[in-house]
Design an enzyme around this catalytic site. Structure first.
Site, PDB file in Angstrom:
ATOM      1  N   GLU A 225      56.048  32.825  41.981  1.00 52.85           N
ATOM      2  CA  GLU A 225      55.078  32.080  42.794  1.00 52.85           C
ATOM      3  C   GLU A 225      55.572  30.643  42.962  1.00 52.85           C
ATOM      4  O   GLU A 225      56.005  30.012  42.007  1.00 52.85           O
ATOM      5  CB  GLU A 225      53.729  32.099  42.080  1.00 52.85           C
ATOM      6  CG  GLU A 225      52.647  31.246  42.679  1.00 52.85           C
ATOM      7  CD  GLU A 225      51.390  31.258  41.808  1.00 52.85           C
ATOM      8  OE1 GLU A 225      50.458  30.496  42.131  1.00 52.85           O
ATOM      9  OE2 GLU A 225      51.336  32.014  40.814  1.00 52.85           O
ATOM     10  N   ASP A 227      53.944  27.284  44.166  1.00 47.72           N
ATOM     11  CA  ASP A 227      52.742  26.578  44.596  1.00 47.72           C
ATOM     12  C   ASP A 227      53.125  25.351  45.413  1.00 47.72           C
ATOM     13  O   ASP A 227      53.573  24.336  44.867  1.00 47.72           O
ATOM     14  CB  ASP A 227      51.908  26.155  43.385  1.00 47.72           C
ATOM     15  CG  ASP A 227      51.301  27.333  42.661  1.00 47.72           C
ATOM     16  OD1 ASP A 227      50.803  28.237  43.355  1.00 47.72           O
ATOM     17  OD2 ASP A 227      51.332  27.366  41.420  1.00 47.72           O
ATOM     18  N   GLU A 230      48.224  22.766  45.569  1.00 45.97           N
ATOM     19  CA  GLU A 230      46.980  23.066  44.868  1.00 45.97           C
ATOM     20  C   GLU A 230      46.238  21.754  44.776  1.00 45.97           C
ATOM     21  O   GLU A 230      46.726  20.790  44.163  1.00 45.97           O
ATOM     22  CB  GLU A 230      47.262  23.645  43.493  1.00 45.97           C
ATOM     23  CG  GLU A 230      47.958  24.994  43.582  1.00 45.97           C
ATOM     24  CD  GLU A 230      47.899  25.755  42.294  1.00 45.97           C
ATOM     25  OE1 GLU A 230      47.044  26.649  42.181  1.00 45.97           O
ATOM     26  OE2 GLU A 230      48.689  25.444  41.400  1.00 45.97           O
ATOM     27  N   HIS A 241      57.055  28.610  39.790  1.00 46.36           N
ATOM     28  CA  HIS A 241      56.796  29.552  38.692  1.00 46.36           C
ATOM     29  C   HIS A 241      57.769  30.730  38.820  1.00 46.36           C
ATOM     30  O   HIS A 241      57.445  31.725  39.469  1.00 46.36           O
ATOM     31  CB  HIS A 241      55.383  30.113  38.764  1.00 46.36           C
ATOM     32  CG  HIS A 241      54.272  29.148  38.573  1.00 46.36           C
ATOM     33  ND1 HIS A 241      53.667  28.940  37.354  1.00 46.36           N
ATOM     34  CD2 HIS A 241      53.625  28.360  39.448  1.00 46.36           C
ATOM     35  CE1 HIS A 241      52.683  28.060  37.491  1.00 46.36           C
ATOM     36  NE2 HIS A 241      52.644  27.686  38.756  1.00 46.36           N
TER      37      HIS A 241
END
Length: 452
Positions: A225, A227, A230, A241
């Site tokens: 993942e 991001d 956020e 990640h």
């Protein structure tokens, strides 16, 4: 990123299945993007979005009987996971009326927080009616406009990439008949266990309700993942990640899923290596009337720089800057003892930050930037709005852990009250919250934005 369950939101009896229902037509809202080769040289793609299957109504294939109600499976239709997938049909979505998902203008997507009984939403970008739009982010920049002016503490307007199957698992798993068109095949680095169907079977084994509308099962669904964004009005972070696996993969126990005391034994780096300006010492950079003023829209640019400057090179660093009112705003530099004053993510930054904050550098254990780079070659774009039933979004916008000394480096992540994100509180106080994403672009470095 310290969220415990990335998708811990309320579903209000809107649930998922794997057969295709015929009661509501599925029409994907339009969200065109642009692909750029140089400034001003951009080509439009007629992309759309589809709603994640976890939000959809699932019913018996031969009628209107729910396969899942509140936080419980229908025992008749779902005596086991495989039978449940055969008995249950997933239907089309009424995007605006039921979920508060609208396209206020071309190239813009608005996600409302609470619509009637529905809370939050998650959608995926589609290349066509049957497949997700895959992205290779290496040696590219990803740019979009965001408006978080109506997104208070405790909420997360999240934009990220997950290494999902292009067809939503349709070809890999015979029990999945719905595919990407109906938003199946979700995974992320938290290996979430609240996904009701995984690999074409119901995740009903050992299912337990966390509240009146959601629960978790024995299995989780893992993948890398990235991001991008956020955020709410008061805090933001971007975080890679990596995972040990290179595609959507089911985890079968606490160790594989990295749950509980096994956080650093699982398939994925659940913490990631986050860049949060507030946490890194600049408390005046992001927020209402700060350097990046969240009371009005702005453009965020994320660049994925490779060692050799090619689309196949090893990932070296991830850079961020903003454009607001025609002015380019560089990302904030770190102001933490023991961390070089940089404004981008790299292996050196991650090692220094983890050491300074006393955190486990699982990011390096999994493979760091090199591993993340390999997984950036085939990513699906996710856009969402959610509240956090696990730790109330404190990992993003407040003190976390909440019982730690907030003066200790790395504990304070934002100005928000730790109780502001309690789901019952934020859903009652801010049902009219929303986020707007628009003007999404992918392109060569320095090709997707303009400034005065």
């Amino acid at each position: 990123m310290y969220k415990q369950v990335a998708t811990a939101v309320s579903f209000a009896s809107l649930v998922l299945g794997q057969q295709i229902g015929t009661l509501t037509p599925e029409t994907h809202p339009s969200l065109p993007i642009e692909v750029c080769t140089a400034p001003g040289a951009c080509t439009k793609e007629d992309t759309t979005v589809t709603l994640d299957a976890n939000w959809r109504w699932t019913h018996a294939t031969d009628g209107y009987t729910n396969c899942y109600t509140g936080n419980a499976w229908n025992e008749t239709a779902c005596p086991d996971g495989k039978t449940c997938a055969a008995n249950c049909a997933i239907d089309g979505a009424e995007y605006e009326a039921t979920y508060g998902i609208t396209t206020p203008e071309e190239g813009a997507l608005r996600l409302n927080f609470v619509t009637a009984e529905n809370v939050g939403s998650r959608v995926y970008l589609m290349a066509d009616d049957e497949k997700y739009r895959l992205f290779n982010l290496l040696n590219k920049e990803f740019t979009m406009d965001v408006d978080v002016s109506n997104l208070p503490c405790g909420l997360n307007g999240a934009v990220y990439f997950s290494e999902m199957d292009e067809d939503g698992g349709l070809s890999r798993f015979e029990g999945n008949k719905a595919g990407a068109k109906y938003g199946t095949g979700y995974c992320d680095s938290q290996c979430p266990r609240d996904i009701k169907f995984i690999n074409g079977e119901a995740n009903s084994e050992e299912w337990g309700g966390e509240d009146g509308n959601s629960g978790t099962g024995k299995y989780g669904t893992c993948c890398a993942e990235m991001d991008i964004w956020e955020a709410n009005m008061d805090a933001t972070a971007y975080t890679p990640h990596p995972c040990k696996v290179s595609e959507q993969t089911q985890c079968v126990d606490d160790i594989e899923c990295g749950a509980g005391d096994h956080r650093y034994e699982g398939m994925c780096d659940r913490d990631g290596c986050d860049f949060n300006a507030f946490r890194l010492g600049n408390k005046e950079y992001y927020g209402p009337e700060k350097t990046v003023d969240t009371t009005k829209p702005f453009t965020l640019v994320t660049q994925f720089v490779t060692e050799d400057g090619t689309d196949t090179g090893a990932l070296k660093s991830i850079h961020r800057f903003y454009v607001q009112d025609g002015v380019v705003i560089p990302n904030s530099e770190t102001v933490v003892e023991g961390v070089d004053p940089v404004n981008y993510i790299s292996d050196d930054f991650c090692e220094q930050q983890k050491t300074a904050f006393g955190d486990n550098n699982h990011f390096a254990t999994i493979g760091g930037m090199a591993a993340m780079g390999k997984q950036l070659e085939k990513m699906v774009l996710v856009l969402s709005i959610w509240d956090d039933h696990a730790v109330y979004m404190n990992w993003l916008d407040s003190n976390y852990p909440t019982d730690a000394d907030p003066t200790k480096p790395g504990v304070a992540r934002g100005r928000c009250d730790p109780e502001a994100g309690v789901p019952e509180t934020v859903e009652a106080a801010h049902p009219d919250a929303y986020v707007i994403y628009s003007n999404i672009k992918l392109g060569a470095i320095n090709s997707t934005f303009t400034a005065a």
